[in-house]
Design an enzyme around this catalytic site. Structure first.
Site, PDB file in Angstrom:
ATOM      1  N   SER A   1     102.645 -32.441  35.308  1.00 31.02           N
ATOM      2  CA  SER A   1     102.298 -33.430  34.282  1.00 31.02           C
ATOM      3  C   SER A   1     102.368 -34.891  34.710  1.00 31.02           C
ATOM      4  O   SER A   1     101.870 -35.757  33.996  1.00 31.02           O
ATOM      5  CB  SER A   1     103.185 -33.233  33.053  1.00 31.02           C
ATOM      6  OG  SER A   1     102.697 -32.153  32.300  1.00 31.02           O
TER       7      SER A   1
ATOM      8  N   SER B   1     100.311 -33.546  31.379  1.00 26.85           N
ATOM      9  CA  SER B   1     100.418 -34.082  30.038  1.00 26.85           C
ATOM     10  C   SER B   1     100.636 -35.606  29.982  1.00 26.85           C
ATOM     11  O   SER B   1     100.351 -36.215  28.959  1.00 26.85           O
ATOM     12  CB  SER B   1     101.562 -33.401  29.291  1.00 26.85           C
ATOM     13  OG  SER B   1     102.797 -33.648  29.932  1.00 26.85           O
TER      14      SER B   1
ATOM     15  N   LYS C   1     106.439 -42.605  28.518  1.00 28.78           N
ATOM     16  CA  LYS C   1     105.799 -41.458  27.871  1.00 28.78           C
ATOM     17  C   LYS C   1     106.480 -41.227  26.526  1.00 28.78           C
ATOM     18  O   LYS C   1     107.696 -41.440  26.406  1.00 28.78           O
ATOM     19  CB  LYS C   1     105.951 -40.234  28.779  1.00 28.78           C
ATOM     20  CG  LYS C   1     105.187 -39.009  28.318  1.00 28.78           C
ATOM     21  CD  LYS C   1     105.319 -37.889  29.358  1.00 28.78           C
ATOM     22  CE  LYS C   1     104.601 -36.631  28.976  1.00 28.78           C
ATOM     23  NZ  LYS C   1     104.698 -35.594  30.029  1.00 28.78           N
TER      24      LYS C   1
END
Lengths: 473, 95
Positions: A176, A152, A77
Site C-alpha cells: 500500500s 491503498s 494517511k
C-alpha cells in the site's frame, strides 16, 4: 519560490535561515491542494495548518533550536490518529470519528517541528490497491485522470507527486505504500516490520502493517525514517534494534538477488525487458546478479489473502455500533444493532474481507487455511534471512505495469488482489522494501523498481537504492 | 469449499455480524467462488517442518507492570454514538 526541487533538508535549511517563512511554505502547498482538488487526494486540510506554521516562524525568530523537520508541511494517511482531528479510514463508518490521542509516528513528526496540513484519501480501511474503495470517492492518478492512483495509500502518493506537501506518510500491509508510489513516480518505503510504531494507526492486519514515508527522493525517505523509527512502549512489536547509519556503498562487488520464482511471474509483464535491462546496467557497474530460489514465493499471494483478512476480521470486530460514532437506527436488540450498524457502515470490499477472514478462521477450515498460511509466512522469513547471507539486496518489479484504468478491476476482486503479486512477500517476510521510479510505460506513466533488504538494514537498503538510481537514470 | 451456496454466504454473514439481501448474496456467492478458487492453493499445499506457533514476528519485550493513569472516561466516550452517565448506552440485552 522554487520549493518543488528542494530536498527536505534543503527546505528546512531555508526555513531556518529565514529565506522562506514556514507560513509561506505551508501556503504554497495549500495552494497546490486547492489547484488539484479534482484529484481527490486530500480528504481534509487541517484548519490550524497555517497557525502552526506561524508558531514555527515565531520560534525561529526567537532563536530557539528547531527540529529536523522545522516548518515542513506533511500529509498523513487518513488511518493515523492526530488528536482533535477527524480520522475516517475513508469509511462511512468513521466519517465523524475524532482522534482522542496522537499516533506515535505523527507525534514524532510534530516533535521535529513538522506541520501536519491534512489527511489523505485511501481505500476504505486500507483494503484495496487502487484507492477506488474509498467511501469518499476514488483518488485519481497524478498524471492521468482516467487512471487509478494505486492503493491503498493513493492519496498520499498523489499528494507528494503533485507537490501538495513536502512528503506524506502511508501505511503498507501488502504493498500500500510501494504500489501507489510506483504508479505516481514517487519513492515509497515500507520499513522492516517492527521499525516504526503502529500505535495510533488504525489496525488492519497487525502482523503485516507498517507505516512508512512517500517522498520525492531516497534521501528524503532516509530522513523521514530516522524521525519516525524507534522502539515504542505502546507497540510491543517495535524492535529494540538501533537504526544504524550505513557507510556509502559502491555497486562494484555488491550482490543483487533475483528470485527465480518472481522472475517467472515477471516474464508475463510487458515491461519485463526494462527490468532485465536494469540488471544488465548493474552488472556493467560491477555488481553481481545472482539467482535466488524461494519456492514458497508461489504460495505468498494465497497465504496473504488468508492471513490478512483473518487479522482484519479480528481488528474490525470493534466496529459494532457501540463505541465508534456510527449506530444504525431502528434496531431490535443488541445483535440487530451490531448487524445493522456494520452492514450500513462498511463498504463491499471491507465486507468481502471480513467474510473471507471468518471463513479462514472457522472450524473445519482453520488448519488448512490459516495454519498453513502462517507456516508459509514463517518459512518466507527464514528463506529471506538465508538469502541475505548471500546477497546484499533483492530486486524485482513493484507492479506488472503502469497505473490501470479506473473501473477496470473493481468488478473482479481476484484481479485486483493479483496487483499485490510482487509486493506482499516483503510484508509476509517482514523485510524492508522500497519502490523507486525506473522508467515509463507505453502510456508514458511511471514504472517502479522494488529493492528489498535485510531485516533492520533499512538505511543500507536506501544507500544501495541510491546507487542503483544513479545507474538507471 | 469449491461450490459456494447461498447458505454458506448466509452463515459467513452471520459469523461476521453482517446482513445481505438476496441480490447481494448472489453477487457475493460468485465472488467468493473465484476468491476461494485462488486461496485454495494454500489449503492444498503440503508444508512440513515448520512449527506454526513459532512466531513469525519479533518476540515482544514486556514492560514493568506498573499502574498508570489512563485516558479519562469522558475522553474515551467522546466518539460513542450514545452514552449515559459515563457508560456506553445500548439497547436492553437481558430481559
Amino acid at each position: 519560490m522554487d520549493i518543488k526541487s528542494l530536498s527536505i533538508e534543503e527546505l528546512v535549511k531555508k526555513i531556518k535561515s529565514k529565506e522562506f517563512s514556514a507560513k509561506e511554505v505551508t501556503k504554497y502547498y495549500l495552494a497546490n491542494i486547492e489547484k488539484y482538488k479534482g484529484k481527490n487526494a486530500v480528504l481534509e486540510v487541517f484548519e490550524d495548518a497555517v497557525e502552526i506554521a506561524e508558531d514555527i516562524d515565531r520560534k525561529i525568530a526567537s532563536g530557539a533550536d528547531l527540529g529536523l523537520l522545522a516548518g515542513v508541511p506533511v500529509i498523513i494517511k487518513d488511518n493515523m490518529l492526530y488528536e482533535g482531528k477527524k480520522c475516517t479510514c475513508a469509511s462511512k463508518f468513521l466519517k465523524d470519528y475524532v482522534s482522542q490521542y496522537t499516533s506515535t509516528a505523527v507525534q514524532k513528526l510534530i516533535d521535529q517541528d513538522a506541520v501536519i496540513i491534512g489527511r489523505a484519501n485511501m481505500d476504505e480501511f486500507a483494503m484495496g490497491g487502487s484507492c477506488e474503495h474509498s467511501a469518499f470517492g476514488a483518488c485519481k492518478n497524478a498524471y492521468d485522470d482516467t487512471r487509478v492512483s494505486g492503493g491503498s495509500s493513493g492519496g498520499s502518493a498523489v499528494a507528494v507527486a503533485l507537490d501538495m506537501c513536502a512528503f506524506a506518510l502511508g501505511s503498507d500491509t501488502g504493498g500500500s505504500i510501494r504500489q501507489p508510489s510506483s504508479f505516481n513516480g514517487m519513492v515509497g518505503l515500507k520499513p522492516t516490520y517492527g521499525r516504526v510504531s503502529r500505535y495510533g494507526l488504525v489496525a488492519f492486519a497487525s502482523s503485516l502493517d507498517q507505516i512508512g514515508p512517500i517522498t520525492k527522493s531516497v534521501e528524503d525517505a532516509k530522513l523521514v525514517l530516522k524521525v519516525i523509527a524507534g522502539k515504542d512502549i505502546n507497540d510491543q512489536t517495535t524492535a529494540d534494534e538501533p537504526l544504524v547509519d550505513s557507510k556509502p556503498v559502491n555497486l562494484k562487488g555488491l550482490k543483487f538477488g533475483v528470485i527465480s520464482q518472481v522472475d517467472k511471474v515477471a516474464k508475463n509483464s510487458k515491461y519485463y525487458a526494462i527490468y532485465k535491462d536494469i540488471e544488465k546496467k548493474l552488472a556493467l557497474a560491477g555488481a553481481d546478479i545472482v539467482s535466488v530460489d524461494i519456492p514458497e514465493y508461489e504460495l505468498s499471494l494465497s497465504s496473504y489473502y488468508v492471513i490478512q483478512p483473518a487479522e482484519a476480521t479480528s481488528n474490525l470486530g470493534r466496529f459494532d455500533g457501540v463505541k465508534y460514532t456510527t449506530r444504525a437506527g431502528d434496531v431490535s436488540g443488541i445483535n440487530d444493532l451490531y448487524k445493522k450498524s456494520r452492514t450500513e457502515g462498511f463498504g463491499d470490499e471491507v465486507k468481502r474481507r471480513i467474510m473471507l477472514g471468518n471463513f479462514a478462521l472457522s472450524s473445519g477450515y482453520y488448519d488448512a487455511y490459516y495454519k498453513n498460511a502462517k507456516r508459509v509466512q514463517k518459512l518466507l522469513k527464514t528463506k529471506f534471512e538465508e538469502a541475505f547471507k548471500k546477497v546484499d539486496a533483492i530486486i524485482m518489479p513493484t507492479t506488472y505495469g503502469e497505473a490501470f484504468e479506473i473501473g477496470s478491476k473493481t468488478k473482479d476482486p481476484v484481479s485486483m488482489y493479483a496487483e499485490d503479486m510482487f509486493t506482499i512477500v516483503a510484508n509476509l517476510a517482514g523485510v524492508p522494501a522500497v519502490s523507486v521510479p525506473c522508467g515509463k510505460g507505453e502510456s508514458g506513466l511511471p514504472l517502479g523498481l522494488q529493492v528489498v533488504g535485510k531485516h533492520f538494514d533499512d538505511l543500507r537498503l536506501l544507500e544501495i537504492t541510491k546507487e542503483i538510481q544513479k545507474e538507471i537514470k | 469449499m469449491k461450490t459456494v451456496t447461498s447458505e454458506d454466504i448466509k452463515h459467513l454473514a452471520s459469523l461476521s455480524a453482517l446482513d445481505f439481501d438476496e441480490e447481494k448474496i448472489e453477487e457475493f456467492k460468485g465472488e467468493f467462488e473465484s476468491i476461494l478458487g485462488f486461496v485454495d492453493q494454500i489449503a492444498n499445499a503440503k508444508i512440513e517442518g515448520v512449527d506454526t506457533f513459532n512466531r513469525s514476528v519479533p518476540v515482544a519485550q514486556l514492560r514493568e507492570d506498573e499502574a498508570k493513569e489512563s485516558a479519562p472516561v469522558e475522553v474515551l466516550l467522546k466518539n460513542a454514538p450514545k452514552q449515559r452517565k459515563g457508560y456506553f448506552n445500548v439497547p436492553k440485552v437481558v430481559d
